[in-house]
Scaffold this active site. Structure first.
Site, PDB file in Angstrom:
ATOM      1  N   SER A  94      -4.999 -16.822 -13.878  1.00 40.56           N
ATOM      2  CA  SER A  94      -5.127 -18.112 -13.498  1.00 40.56           C
ATOM      3  C   SER A  94      -6.279 -18.770 -13.804  1.00 40.56           C
ATOM      4  O   SER A  94      -7.011 -18.463 -14.768  1.00 40.56           O
ATOM      5  CB  SER A  94      -4.535 -18.554 -12.190  1.00 40.56           C
ATOM      6  OG  SER A  94      -4.311 -19.982 -12.152  1.00 40.56           O
ATOM      7  N   ASP A 210       6.559 -20.868 -14.809  1.00 41.87           N
ATOM      8  CA  ASP A 210       5.505 -20.441 -14.134  1.00 41.87           C
ATOM      9  C   ASP A 210       5.101 -21.717 -13.027  1.00 41.87           C
ATOM     10  O   ASP A 210       4.796 -21.417 -12.035  1.00 41.87           O
ATOM     11  CB  ASP A 210       4.168 -20.655 -14.937  1.00 41.87           C
ATOM     12  CG  ASP A 210       2.746 -20.358 -14.496  1.00 41.87           C
ATOM     13  OD1 ASP A 210       2.320 -19.245 -14.274  1.00 41.87           O
ATOM     14  OD2 ASP A 210       2.566 -21.180 -13.795  1.00 41.87           O
ATOM     15  N   HIS A 265       4.371 -18.687 -10.651  1.00 42.11           N
ATOM     16  CA  HIS A 265       2.964 -18.530 -10.993  1.00 42.11           C
ATOM     17  C   HIS A 265       2.155 -17.305  -9.864  1.00 42.11           C
ATOM     18  O   HIS A 265       1.763 -16.541 -10.293  1.00 42.11           O
ATOM     19  CB  HIS A 265       1.903 -19.725 -10.581  1.00 42.11           C
ATOM     20  CG  HIS A 265       1.011 -19.655 -11.021  1.00 42.11           C
ATOM     21  ND1 HIS A 265       0.302 -19.485 -12.395  1.00 42.11           N
ATOM     22  CD2 HIS A 265      -0.332 -19.731 -10.375  1.00 42.11           C
ATOM     23  CE1 HIS A 265      -0.927 -19.738 -12.422  1.00 42.11           C
ATOM     24  NE2 HIS A 265      -1.475 -19.599 -11.154  1.00 42.11           N
TER      25      HIS A 265
END
Ligand SMILES: *[C@@H]1O[C@H](CO)[C@@H](O)[C@H](O)[C@H]1NC(C)=O
Ligand SMILES: *[C@@H]1O[C@H](CO)[C@@H](O)[C@H](O)[C@H]1NC(C)=O
Ligand SMILES: *[C@@H]1O[C@H](CO)[C@@H](O)[C@H](O)[C@H]1NC(C)=O
Ligand SMILES: *[C@@H]1O[C@H](CO)[C@@H](O)[C@H](O)[C@H]1NC(C)=O
Length: 284
Positions: A94, A210, A265
């Site tokens: 990320s 996600d 995510h």
């Protein structure tokens, strides 16, 4: 005699099987337990791998400006790289993937493979739980008014906030992502590109479920244009102009793109399926 032979053979085999060290950089607001699932997976498949998890900018500290983070983390990773002249791998999740890109741009590194795990490489433009939590008074259409100021650029998220309806302001004000992409026509970019091109492999992992990275294609260098249609990596200006080496890497067949459905995510570094298909093969 037999046990001596065994020890020697064992040592020879371990040497042959020695895996390059892995450096892991966490995401925004992460706590140290983020790392554990993926470290466990690495240790299970490649016992003895030297894994360093960057223990800096945890929790709220992760909101500090990205250049501040890059230079602090650079001082940590440069020592690891020196200790391992055979090369290292970067595994970055990320926001951590943007920090790693910054590192790869400003450092004479010996990174073999950079694995970017659902990281907004082309920027972020979306209302997410994180954004609502951090900036409850803004909506995504308006927050550029804050992020594209010198105050807004003190936030990590501001550094990669990419509003497709305010491209010119983005280029003028973004001190991080626009600079890495040479959207600001900076003279640093020759050096950034040389450094970035030391990479042997670039692995881009992301997927449509996600729910944080927006658009999710940003994990693979795709992004919205002014009508919020997706322009994929190979049509992006920074690719066409080879602003930081992406096109050269692609010509070398060094870019490996994985799209995996049904992964939210926070599951990218937890899901064994993701690890086995798309991370493990590169950790050699
Ligand atoms: C792993 O790498 C670090 C950084 O180079 C080094 O300090 C440490 O001794 C290594 N650990 C092992 C078990 O080799
Ligand atoms: C961007 O910067 C240029 C040069 O300083 C300026 O002329 C232009 O108005 C700026 N654009 C925006 C949208 O602020
Ligand atoms: C965005 O891309 C779509 C599809 O390629 C195209 O039809 C549209 O005109 C583009 N919009 C802008 C503002 O460039
Ligand atoms: C960055 O942009 C400037 C201006 O467009 C250009 O002259 C320069 O060659 C670019 N740098 C790289 C590394 O592409």
């Amino acid at each position: 005699m037999n046990s001596l032979l065994f020890v020697t053979l064992f040592e020879v085999i371990s040497l042959c099987l020695s895996f390059k060290p892995v450096i892991y950089m966490h995401g925004i607001l992460a706590s140290s337990d983020e790392v554990k699932p993926i470290i466990d997976l690495i240790e299970k498949v490649h016992p003895g791998t030297n894994v360093t998890t960057i223990d800096a900018f945890n929790g709220y500290e992760s909101l500090q400006p990205l250049w501040t983070q890059v230079y602090k983390i650079q001082s940590i990773v440069v020592d690891i790289m020196k200790d391992h002249p055979e090369g290292v791998h970067l595994l970055c999740f990320s926001q951590g993937g943007l920090i790693c890109r910054g590192l790869l741009s400003v450092t004479r590194h010996n990174v073999d493979t950079f694995i970017s795990l659902s990281s907004p490489q082309a920027g972020q433009y979306g209302d997410t739980a994180y954004l609502k939590y951090l900036f409850p008074h803004f909506i995504k259409e308006e927050i550029y008014r804050y992020f594209y100021t010198s105050y807004g650029q003190h936030w990590s998220v501001g550094n990669y906030w990419h509003d497709p309806h305010h491209e010119e302001l983005y280029r003028n004000e973004s001190v991080f992502l626009a600079l890495l992409d040479n959207d600001t026509n900076s003279e640093h970019n020759i050096e950034y590109k040389e450094n970035f091109l030391q990479l042997k492999n670039l692995v881009l992992i992301g997927g449509p479920h996600d729910q944080v990275i927006t658009p999710w294609q940003s994990s693979q260098f795709g992004f919205f244009n002014g009508s919020e249609d997706i322009v994929e990596m190979r049509q992006q200006r920074f690719y066409l102009q080879d602003s930081f080496g992406l096109r050269t890497l692609d010509k070398r067949k060094a870019i490996h793109i994985y799209t995996i459905p049904d992964i939210e995510h926070v599951m990218w570094y937890r899901d064994p399926k993701v690890f086995h298909c798309c991370v493990k093969p590169w950790l050699t």
